[in-house]
Design an enzyme around this catalytic site. Structure first.
Site, PDB file in Angstrom:
ATOM      1  N   ASP A 220      -6.930  17.016 -16.159  1.00 58.84           N
ATOM      2  CA  ASP A 220      -7.206  15.630 -16.556  1.00 58.84           C
ATOM      3  C   ASP A 220      -6.782  15.496 -18.019  1.00 58.84           C
ATOM      4  O   ASP A 220      -7.400  16.097 -18.912  1.00 58.84           O
ATOM      5  CB  ASP A 220      -8.703  15.331 -16.362  1.00 58.84           C
ATOM      6  CG  ASP A 220      -9.059  13.870 -16.655  1.00 58.84           C
ATOM      7  OD1 ASP A 220      -8.361  13.237 -17.487  1.00 58.84           O
ATOM      8  OD2 ASP A 220     -10.041  13.369 -16.068  1.00 58.84           O
TER       9      ASP A 220
ATOM     10  N   TYR B 267     -15.741  15.216 -16.990  1.00 56.27           N
ATOM     11  CA  TYR B 267     -16.068  13.790 -16.886  1.00 56.27           C
ATOM     12  C   TYR B 267     -17.133  13.628 -15.783  1.00 56.27           C
ATOM     13  O   TYR B 267     -17.017  14.244 -14.709  1.00 56.27           O
ATOM     14  CB  TYR B 267     -14.802  12.998 -16.547  1.00 56.27           C
ATOM     15  CG  TYR B 267     -15.069  11.541 -16.353  1.00 56.27           C
ATOM     16  CD1 TYR B 267     -15.375  10.731 -17.437  1.00 56.27           C
ATOM     17  CD2 TYR B 267     -15.061  10.976 -15.084  1.00 56.27           C
ATOM     18  CE1 TYR B 267     -15.661   9.386 -17.265  1.00 56.27           C
ATOM     19  CE2 TYR B 267     -15.340   9.633 -14.906  1.00 56.27           C
ATOM     20  CZ  TYR B 267     -15.638   8.845 -16.000  1.00 56.27           C
ATOM     21  OH  TYR B 267     -15.929   7.516 -15.825  1.00 56.27           O
TER      22      TYR B 267
ATOM     23  N   ARG C  65       0.844  -1.204   0.000  1.00 52.76           N
ATOM     24  CA  ARG C  65       0.000   0.000   0.000  1.00 52.76           C
ATOM     25  C   ARG C  65       0.875   1.249   0.000  1.00 52.76           C
ATOM     26  O   ARG C  65       0.502   2.307  -0.474  1.00 52.76           O
ATOM     27  CB  ARG C  65      -0.974   0.009   1.185  1.00 52.76           C
ATOM     28  CG  ARG C  65      -1.841   1.273   1.242  1.00 52.76           C
ATOM     29  CD  ARG C  65      -3.125   1.117   2.066  1.00 52.76           C
ATOM     30  NE  ARG C  65      -2.893   0.501   3.349  1.00 52.76           N
ATOM     31  CZ  ARG C  65      -2.355   1.134   4.403  1.00 52.76           C
ATOM     32  NH1 ARG C  65      -2.002   2.403   4.323  1.00 52.76           N
ATOM     33  NH2 ARG C  65      -2.176   0.491   5.538  1.00 52.76           N
TER      34      ARG C  65
ATOM     35  N   LYS D 276      -7.941   4.036 -19.806  1.00 47.45           N
ATOM     36  CA  LYS D 276      -8.239   4.397 -21.197  1.00 47.45           C
ATOM     37  C   LYS D 276      -6.974   4.237 -22.051  1.00 47.45           C
ATOM     38  O   LYS D 276      -6.512   3.132 -22.237  1.00 47.45           O
ATOM     39  CB  LYS D 276      -8.815   5.811 -21.239  1.00 47.45           C
ATOM     40  CG  LYS D 276      -9.876   6.089 -20.167  1.00 47.45           C
ATOM     41  CD  LYS D 276     -11.176   5.332 -20.385  1.00 47.45           C
ATOM     42  CE  LYS D 276     -12.121   5.414 -19.195  1.00 47.45           C
ATOM     43  NZ  LYS D 276     -12.434   6.735 -18.677  1.00 47.45           N
TER      44      LYS D 276
HETATM   45  C1  LIG Z   1     -12.821   7.309 -17.478  1.00 48.19           C
HETATM   46  C2  LIG Z   1     -12.412   8.667 -17.076  1.00 48.19           C
HETATM   47  C3  LIG Z   1     -12.177   8.987 -15.729  1.00 48.19           C
HETATM   48  C4  LIG Z   1     -12.383   7.982 -14.605  1.00 48.19           C
HETATM   49  O1  LIG Z   1     -11.490   6.943 -14.704  1.00 48.19           O
HETATM   50  P1  LIG Z   1     -11.767   5.448 -14.126  1.00 48.19           P
HETATM   51  O2  LIG Z   1     -10.517   4.734 -14.455  1.00 48.19           O
HETATM   52  O3  LIG Z   1     -12.991   4.941 -14.815  1.00 48.19           O
HETATM   53  O4  LIG Z   1     -11.995   5.608 -12.664  1.00 48.19           O
HETATM   54  C5  LIG Z   1     -11.752  10.271 -15.429  1.00 48.19           C
HETATM   55  N1  LIG Z   1     -11.580  11.194 -16.389  1.00 48.19           N
HETATM   56  C6  LIG Z   1     -11.820  10.928 -17.695  1.00 48.19           C
HETATM   57  C7  LIG Z   1     -11.619  12.006 -18.697  1.00 48.19           C
HETATM   58  C8  LIG Z   1     -12.233   9.664 -18.085  1.00 48.19           C
HETATM   59  O5  LIG Z   1     -12.480   9.407 -19.370  1.00 48.19           O
END
Ligand SMILES: *Cc1c(COP(=O)(O)O)cnc(C)c1O
Length: 401
Positions: A189, A117, A64, A214
């Site tokens: 992000d 998001y 952790r 992603k």
């Molecule tokens: C999918 C996504 C998230 C969240 O990510 P997870 O891995 O599903 O928790 C945050 N920001 C964007 C732009 C995303 O496409």
């Protein structure tokens, strides 16, 4: 044989030998692939060494607090983004929550882009309702709007490089500079762009967050998140919270993400090029009323995109079908190669119709505020042959007229 913490002797009994397999030390060579250190706990030879390990992200005692495979992912993404250091999490939302909780406390104020998001929008709303944090939303295109929204208690500016599903591109240098004038750090992000297309830290961002689920991992087989920090001090502070919160990455998930990362440049190049090609063809199709992709002529942020995303506009295209809600629904059910799916950034092409699925609770006005029309369809373009994809889109569009 060495590198064991407990050293069994040949006189130990089978019950003892069974739990202490010797671990060979690799001498004179090294594995080229990053090894998977699935173990969650590490043994030490001295109490001082264990005590020191508590203080360092590069010493390993309990997974952790740090794990060699996870650390490899952190260092790899930190380098790709040009940051001082990074933290890896169990999901993108884990990363976003950790950064928000690390930077905010009750009474704090956040300036955030309006089109966010969905999960991020929900956390900010929840923080506001339950923790006494105030949130102001801005368009994300105008630095004067950011300046006007800043307050003495503003603790962060939150932006996305490419917004979903509008594909609007934030003018990161101008917006981040507006926040910095007031001493406010920025969190970006960068999931949709990836560090191959844009490195927000070069434009002043203090923290870059990713859903590694992603593009970074890219193969629809793992969840993950990463936060990259411009400076080591902020990394140290947030790491402290992250270790307490415990939303850390499982070593196997980190290993899969590292595996995906190796082909990120090739995937992004193909996906960006195919997305731009398909966007151009879709724009000329009679069933399509509007197409959005950062590389497409006529995009509202074309000038910003040309500056910030010179290597390509990414793999996400959104379009409004002329036939509205029914056409959107018919289209996503008619595709053959593309999958109807909520995610993006995968090697396979994915399609989404927000009005009938992820945003089905919203009425038309609320949809419009989120930049979504009843006939909006989002495509996350994969690495398949672009002509196969076009044939698939064409046959599905014929059913959506
Ligand atoms: C999918 C996504 C998230 C969240 O990510 P997870 O891995 O599903 O928790 C945050 N920001 C964007 C732009 C995303 O496409």
């Amino acid at each position: 044989m060495s590198a064991e913490t407990a050293t069994p002797s040949s006189t130990d009994r089978p019950e003892t030998l069974a739990v202490h397999a010797p671990q060979p030390e690799i001498r004179g060579s090294r594995p080229l692939g990053v090894p998977l250190h699935q173990g969650h706990v590490f043994g030490f030879d001295s109490a001082d060494a264990l005590a020191e390990a508590f203080e360092s992200p590069d010493a390993f005692l309990y997974s952790r607090m740090g794990n060699p495979t996870v650390r490899s992912l952190e260092l790899a993404v930190a380098r790709l983004e040009g940051g001082a250091d990074a933290l890896s999490y169990a999901s993108g939302m884990g990363a976003i929550n950790s950064v928000l909780f690390g930077l905010l406390s009750t009474g704090g104020h956040v300036v955030a882009q309006r089109c966010l998001y969905g999960g991020t929008y929900a956390v900010l709303t929840d923080l506001a309702a339950r923790w006494g944090v105030e949130v102001s939303h801005v368009s994300g295109t105008d630095p004067d709007e950011v300046r006007a929204a800043l307050r003495p208690e503003t603790r962060l500016l939150y932006l996305e490089t490419i917004a979903n599903p509008t594909t609007r591109v934030s003018d990161l240098p101008a917006l981040i500079a507006a926040a910095h004038e007031a001493g406010v750090p920025s969190v970006v992000d960068n999931t949709f762009a990836s560090p191959l297309l844009c490195r927000p830290i070069e434009y002043g961002a203090d923290v870059v967050v990713h859903s590694a689920t992603k593009y970074l991992a890219g193969h629809a087989d793992v969840l993950g998140g990463v936060a990259v920090f411009k400076d080591a001090e902020l990394h140290r502070r947030i790491r402290h919270h992250a270790v307490e919160q415990g939303a850390v990455t499982d070593p196997f998930a980190a290993w899969l993400t590292l595996r995906g990362l190796q082909t990120l440049p090739l995937r992004i190049e193909r996906q960006s090029a195919s997305a731009a090609e398909l966007a151009g063809r879709l724009a000329a199709h009679p069933a399509v009323a509007a197409v959005r992709h950062p590389a497409l002529a006529g995009h509202p942020d074309r000038e910003v995109a040309a500056r910030l995303l010179p290597r390509g506009g990414g793999g996400v295209v959104s379009m409004d079908l002329a036939g509205g809600r029914e056409a959107g629904r018919a289209f996503v059910e008619a595709v053959r190669l593309a999958s109807l799916s909520v995610s993006l950034g995968d090697v396979r092409t994915l399609v989404m119709h927000p009005a009938s699925t992820s945003h089905r609770q919203l009425d038309e006005r609320a949809l419009a505020t989120a930049g979504i029309a009843p006939g909006t369809v989002r495509l996350s373009v994969g690495i398949e042959h672009v002509e196969d994809l076009w044939e698939d889109l064409e046959q599905a569009l014929a059913k959506a007229l």
